[in-house]
Motif scaffolding. Sequence first.
Motif, short mmCIF file in Angstrom:
data_model
loop_
_atom_site.label_atom_id
_atom_site.label_comp_id
_atom_site.label_asym_id
_atom_site.label_seq_id
_atom_site.Cartn_x
_atom_site.Cartn_y
_atom_site.Cartn_z
N VAL A 108 5.65 10.22 6.09
CA VAL A 108 6.25 9.68 7.04
C VAL A 108 7.15 8.78 6.26
N SER A 109 8.41 8.94 6.16
CA SER A 109 9.41 8.29 5.29
C SER A 109 10.33 7.46 5.79
N GLY A 149 0.75 -1.18 -0.04
CA GLY A 149 -0.06 0.01 0.14
C GLY A 149 0.67 1.31 0.00
N CYS A 150 2.00 1.27 -0.48
CA CYS A 150 3.03 2.30 -0.40
C CYS A 150 3.45 2.66 -1.48
N ASP A 151 4.01 3.94 -1.77
CA ASP A 151 4.80 4.26 -2.92
C ASP A 151 6.18 4.63 -2.57
N LEU A 152 6.91 4.55 -3.64
CA LEU A 152 8.50 4.81 -3.65
C LEU A 152 8.99 6.04 -3.76
N SER A 202 2.05 0.23 7.14
CA SER A 202 0.97 0.94 7.74
C SER A 202 1.28 2.33 8.30
N GLY A 203 0.76 3.45 7.99
CA GLY A 203 1.25 4.69 8.39
C GLY A 203 2.57 5.28 7.93
N VAL A 204 3.05 4.40 6.80
CA VAL A 204 4.25 5.00 6.29
C VAL A 204 3.87 5.59 4.90
N THR A 205 4.28 6.71 4.38
CA THR A 205 3.78 7.25 3.18
C THR A 205 4.67 7.06 1.99
N GLU A 206 6.06 6.71 2.17
CA GLU A 206 7.04 6.46 1.25
C GLU A 206 8.17 5.70 1.52
N VAL A 207 8.82 5.00 0.82
CA VAL A 207 9.87 4.05 1.23
C VAL A 207 11.01 4.52 0.25
#
Lengths: 379, 379
Positions: free
Chosen positions: A213-214, A34-37, A228-233
């Motif tokens: 939240v990166s 569920g996250c983007d890079l 969950s809770g993370v917006t980008e990796v």
Amino acid sequence: MKQLLDLETPALLLDRDVMRANLTRMADRIHALGCDLRPHVKTHKSLDVLRDVKALSRLIGITVSTLHEADYFFAGGEKDILYAVGLTPGKVSHAATLIRAGCDLTVISDSPDAIEAIQAAARAEDVRLPVLIELDVDGHRSGVEPDGPELIEMARRIAASANLDLKGVMTHAGGSYDCRSVDQIRDHAARERGLTVGAAERLRDAGHDCPVVSIGSTPTAMFAEDLSGVTEVRPGVYTFFDLFQAGLGVARLSDIAVSVLGTVIGHKKEKGWVIIDAGWMAMSRDRGTANQPQDQGYGVVCDLDGRPIEDVYLGIANQEHGIVIARPGEPDLDVGRFPIGSRLRILPNHACATSAQHNRYEVLEDSRVVAEWPRTHFW
Amino acid sequence: MKQLLDLETPALLLDRDVMRANLTRMADRIHALGCDLRPHVKTHKSLDVLRDVKALSRLIGITVSTLHEADYFFAGGEKDILYAVGLTPGKVSHAATLIRAGCDLTVISDSPDAIEAIQAAARAEDVRLPVLIELDVDGHRSGVEPDGPELIEMARRIAASANLDLKGVMTHAGGSYDCRSVDQIRDHAARERGLTVGAAERLRDAGHDCPVVSIGSTPTAMFAEDLSGVTEVRPGVYTFFDLFQAGLGVARLSDIAVSVLGTVIGHKKEKGWVIIDAGWMAMSRDRGTANQPQDQGYGVVCDLDGRPIEDVYLGIANQEHGIVIARPGEPDLDVGRFPIGSRLRILPNHACATSAQHNRYEVLEDSRVVAEWPRTHFW
């Protein structure tokens, strides 16, 4: 179309199919969670590589390690850029130039003291700087404690600064490089996420917005089970992988997309030495595998098709000379196996360091050189 | 005129007065022994540095480690160039291009097998290649034995090759880097000279001309007491010196002409860590002092005037982060000594490796930046 035998050596090879498989694997993992890079481009520093990254993954933006990288990628059309090294007042003018040109540049800081100085410099430049607070989730390097008083103090100072905007929190779980098993990496990833999301919640509880939240490192990104809770990796080295990542259990040798092509220039028959024209200038001085269970010297030796030759390695490196020798425990190398003028490919310990020693990638598809992709350098 | 505080960091500084003193000292030594220099330019790769070298010493020509360096220096007006890495057939075409353009390029080989292949490639290019036979005087790397049968066999093959001209012999006494005292270096220098001059005499006895007798490494050049029979000396790193040479007893810290300017970007107070923006990308991954009596980490930390700060060193390096810590045995660093935004200069382990990480020198005279000198890179 050029063949490998046409290249002057040493040369940096990029196997595009291997890279694309790496890009797809990481994107599938992160998107499924569920996250983007926001991949780190310091590994490749190449707009051509980034084009493939973008074709195969959903990006929020990119991460850079220098403002020079920001200049280069912004000139190439990238707008949303995170500069992920603590900003100093002396670099505010450079950052302001990018922002005035239309770049959505975000900077980081982990120091209440720095905030005051950066604010003063930003005011002098009449620019607004979006800021992430850097967290320390594993004692690796920089960052404030996610559960300590400095986090709130920094947020307070940023909120009170007329020229700074608090955008959120970020961390780099570099401690994952010291893990000794995949289970440990999985635990490290859970810790990285938990502490970072927890810090974001603390900020929100204290009345601050925290839209970003990166998190990110290649090992934790490869084994995270929950974002969950993370917006980008922000992984980077997964693009190419390398022997260090292979030693960590994060990749296989066959996942390593970059190698250095060298030519045999001499023999020392009585010592079992095969001397090639790829030394540390071509490989870098990185000896990151020295403390891993399998020390790979200056690199794993492969044939022209990229197949590892298991009983030897690049054991010694001078500036423009590399010396292929038997691995410890193996009998001395019969130098006749590698005649003068023959070619070898060397897998690197560290893709970021080795790639930085070259000004271009010779891009391979089906073992043919299909393109030359430039890369940027320096500061 | 720019000040050090105006530079964006990291930046590579070159103290021109220190360099000039190094150049003069070496030239005086070698000229007093009746010899001329063919300095190795791989250390600096800069026409501007070479201009100072030429102003302060008598040169026969220059030595390069890549044909790219030959292209660069030839384009800048240098004609007499020795390419001091074993030639392979695949590079003959490049060498031929230089020679046809008017470059007096000399190449080296240590392999009877290579001679056949190089001759074939030279015939295909319709070019004549002057060749030196590389000797092994200390088991360091490449070269044929000065007193073995291969030397005469190589000379015979070169003489029999229609497109190759035997010019003489050369060696690089790289084993001097393993010496443990100045006395050992002095002995090593005597051995380097003796074996090389002896090989030249063997060739002459066998009926070959041997006009060139070329030796060189910075340690042996600094301590040679006799150069009779030698026609040229090829030191390189003496131009800048570095911590490795200082550890070897060949230079003092105050002789090191290059340093990396960094800025403090963060603190980890509880660990005694001061984080700067000069990591291994700026310093290189070279850890050449690791096996010397004094391990200098990634570099000696100096103040802005270049004075060493003795209780700390650059102990840890990531790509764009360097970490200044207390030396072993010292109490933890009080990070307040180096406030955020303050600047430090780091002396490098290896001048060749560190300089290669930068695209220019910020040239200092009286602690002021008086010029920017570009340098070349890659292959």
